[in-house]
Design a protein around this motif. Sequence first.
Motif, PDB file in Angstrom:
ATOM      1  N   ALA A  11       0.832  -1.207   0.000  1.00 62.78           N
ATOM      2  CA  ALA A  11       0.000   0.000   0.000  1.00 62.78           C
ATOM      3  C   ALA A  11       0.867   1.258   0.000  1.00 62.78           C
ATOM      4  O   ALA A  11       0.586   2.220  -0.722  1.00 62.78           O
ATOM      5  CB  ALA A  11      -0.931  -0.012   1.201  1.00 62.78           C
ATOM      6  N   LEU A  12       1.937   1.255   0.808  1.00 62.80           N
ATOM      7  CA  LEU A  12       2.799   2.433   0.855  1.00 62.80           C
ATOM      8  C   LEU A  12       3.488   2.674  -0.487  1.00 62.80           C
ATOM      9  O   LEU A  12       3.530   3.805  -0.980  1.00 62.80           O
ATOM     10  CB  LEU A  12       3.850   2.249   1.958  1.00 62.80           C
ATOM     11  CG  LEU A  12       3.330   2.259   3.398  1.00 62.80           C
ATOM     12  CD1 LEU A  12       4.454   1.952   4.368  1.00 62.80           C
ATOM     13  CD2 LEU A  12       2.703   3.604   3.732  1.00 62.80           C
ATOM     14  N   LEU A  38       2.468   1.613  -3.399  1.00 59.24           N
ATOM     15  CA  LEU A  38       1.453   1.976  -4.373  1.00 59.24           C
ATOM     16  C   LEU A  38       1.108   3.460  -4.269  1.00 59.24           C
ATOM     17  O   LEU A  38       1.026   4.172  -5.277  1.00 59.24           O
ATOM     18  CB  LEU A  38       0.200   1.124  -4.156  1.00 59.24           C
ATOM     19  CG  LEU A  38      -1.003   1.447  -5.047  1.00 59.24           C
ATOM     20  CD1 LEU A  38      -0.656   1.233  -6.510  1.00 59.24           C
ATOM     21  CD2 LEU A  38      -2.203   0.593  -4.654  1.00 59.24           C
ATOM     22  N   VAL A  39       0.896   3.943  -3.052  1.00 61.22           N
ATOM     23  CA  VAL A  39       0.555   5.358  -2.862  1.00 61.22           C
ATOM     24  C   VAL A  39       1.700   6.253  -3.327  1.00 61.22           C
ATOM     25  O   VAL A  39       1.482   7.264  -4.011  1.00 61.22           O
ATOM     26  CB  VAL A  39       0.209   5.614  -1.382  1.00 61.22           C
ATOM     27  CG1 VAL A  39       0.081   7.116  -1.120  1.00 61.22           C
ATOM     28  CG2 VAL A  39      -1.092   4.919  -1.008  1.00 61.22           C
ATOM     29  N   LEU A  40       2.929   5.899  -2.976  1.00 57.09           N
ATOM     30  CA  LEU A  40       4.069   6.729  -3.362  1.00 57.09           C
ATOM     31  C   LEU A  40       4.253   6.777  -4.882  1.00 57.09           C
ATOM     32  O   LEU A  40       4.449   7.849  -5.459  1.00 57.09           O
ATOM     33  CB  LEU A  40       5.338   6.193  -2.696  1.00 57.09           C
ATOM     34  CG  LEU A  40       5.446   6.381  -1.179  1.00 57.09           C
ATOM     35  CD1 LEU A  40       6.692   5.710  -0.641  1.00 57.09           C
ATOM     36  CD2 LEU A  40       5.450   7.858  -0.811  1.00 57.09           C
ATOM     37  N   ALA A  70       1.967   6.089  -7.195  1.00 60.93           N
ATOM     38  CA  ALA A  70       0.823   6.770  -7.801  1.00 60.93           C
ATOM     39  C   ALA A  70       0.933   8.281  -7.626  1.00 60.93           C
ATOM     40  O   ALA A  70       0.666   9.048  -8.561  1.00 60.93           O
ATOM     41  CB  ALA A  70      -0.475   6.252  -7.181  1.00 60.93           C
ATOM     42  N   ALA A  71       1.339   8.715  -6.434  1.00 63.78           N
ATOM     43  CA  ALA A  71       1.498  10.158  -6.204  1.00 63.78           C
ATOM     44  C   ALA A  71       2.578  10.734  -7.108  1.00 63.78           C
ATOM     45  O   ALA A  71       2.422  11.833  -7.663  1.00 63.78           O
ATOM     46  CB  ALA A  71       1.841  10.412  -4.734  1.00 63.78           C
ATOM     47  N   LEU A 111      -2.300   4.632 -12.013  1.00 70.83           N
ATOM     48  CA  LEU A 111      -2.595   3.695 -10.933  1.00 70.83           C
ATOM     49  C   LEU A 111      -2.210   2.270 -11.318  1.00 70.83           C
ATOM     50  O   LEU A 111      -1.684   1.505 -10.496  1.00 70.83           O
ATOM     51  CB  LEU A 111      -4.084   3.769 -10.578  1.00 70.83           C
ATOM     52  CG  LEU A 111      -4.531   5.042  -9.852  1.00 70.83           C
ATOM     53  CD1 LEU A 111      -6.043   5.035  -9.663  1.00 70.83           C
ATOM     54  CD2 LEU A 111      -3.835   5.156  -8.497  1.00 70.83           C
TER      55      LEU A 111
END
Length: 445
Positions: free
Chosen positions: A9-10, A12-14, A16-17, A162
């Motif tokens: 999750a971390l 993926l968020v990084l 994607a951001a 994404l």
Amino acid sequence: MKRAPSTFALVLVLVAAALLLALVLSSALQRRFGRQVVSDSYGRLALATALATDELASRPQDPAARRVLGSLRLLGVHVSDGQPPASSVRRIAPALAAVARTVGTALGDPSRVVATQTPDSQLWVRSARDPARWIVLRTPSYRSRLLDSALSLSVFAALIALAAAGLAARLVTRPLERLAAQAPGLLAGAPTGAGLEGSPREVRRLADAIGNAGERLRAVARERELMLAGISHDLRTPLARLRLALELGDAGDPVRRDAMVADLEELDGALEQCLAFVREGRDEALLPTDLATLAGQLLALRLQPDDWQLESPAEVTVPVRPTLLRRALGNLIDNAERYGAPPFAVTLARMDKAIEIRVTDRGSGVPPGLLGRLGQPFLRGDPARGGGGSGLGLSIAARAAHWHGGELLLANRTGGGLAATLRFSIPTCTAAAPPARKHSGVSPP
């Protein structure tokens, strides 16, 4: 306790951001660059159209000019005698304003150009021949369609970002997941490469570290088990002798009482060696110590000090762990007396960046097959040299050399006897690898 987010999750968020930020910056730069291109190209075209229309409007009697003006009207270009209307929006579209600035700059008089939105976009250019006449150029508005297209493109790009972020996160975290699944096996001694083929170098290095940590833990556990077994074995015989002596009433006989005291001293010595082996001594602070004085004090406490010879400079002061080194040197001296024969010698030598402490005897030496195993916990040299002991003396000496950044070397001497050498660097340092023990068949006399 609040559940922590997963690595996937971390990541993926990084990712994607990062991709969305790159998309936003790219869109902003593209819009700015596109606006500049539109203002330059369309501005020149609008300027040429306005100048040509103004020239044609100055010849109302010319049939050809009227035909061209009619064609231009169909294209949204006409001549007006009225004034430019007020815009119905608060802010003119940036692209239209940029075109107006380009035309005004080219004409040399920005006041001759007016951009309006009512809501259609129009560009009014004052005639150079008749100040009351304006050439009007209608510019179709694609704002709504551009907004729809930009929104669709943004959504599509976000989905791609994404998807790419998810793939990148999976590629990054999958080796970690495999490593987490393999960690129990690595700690138990499984090969490092099992199940980790194709993993990044950092993951394989972490797997190697876990495997090494598991090996050290297993070695410590084996040593503890061996120590317990050795203690039980070493204590059983003197305890049995003490019990028998007490049952026979030997406490009143001075000779047998001395034997009981010797048994108690043997018990105490065995326990002391085991405790020293467990504690290791690595937590002791480094202190400047005169090794010549330390060796002299140990030799002065021997039962037969005349059997010993000390060869050393007048002073050899180096930073060491004094208690640990004293015990290690004392063990080597005890081993020489227990297993060897006089004359005995302790030799101290200081080289450029190293110290050597050598303990030698003139006994029968050690068989080559046993020499390489000396220093293992609870391994005795009795079959070769006779005597008792706990089997921890050389192990403690090897650990002392290890925690001083050095090694213990054991070698048979030419002419008979054994040479045990503690060699460590100056200044000393703490290493993380297991204690090193080296041996050779014969050393210098």
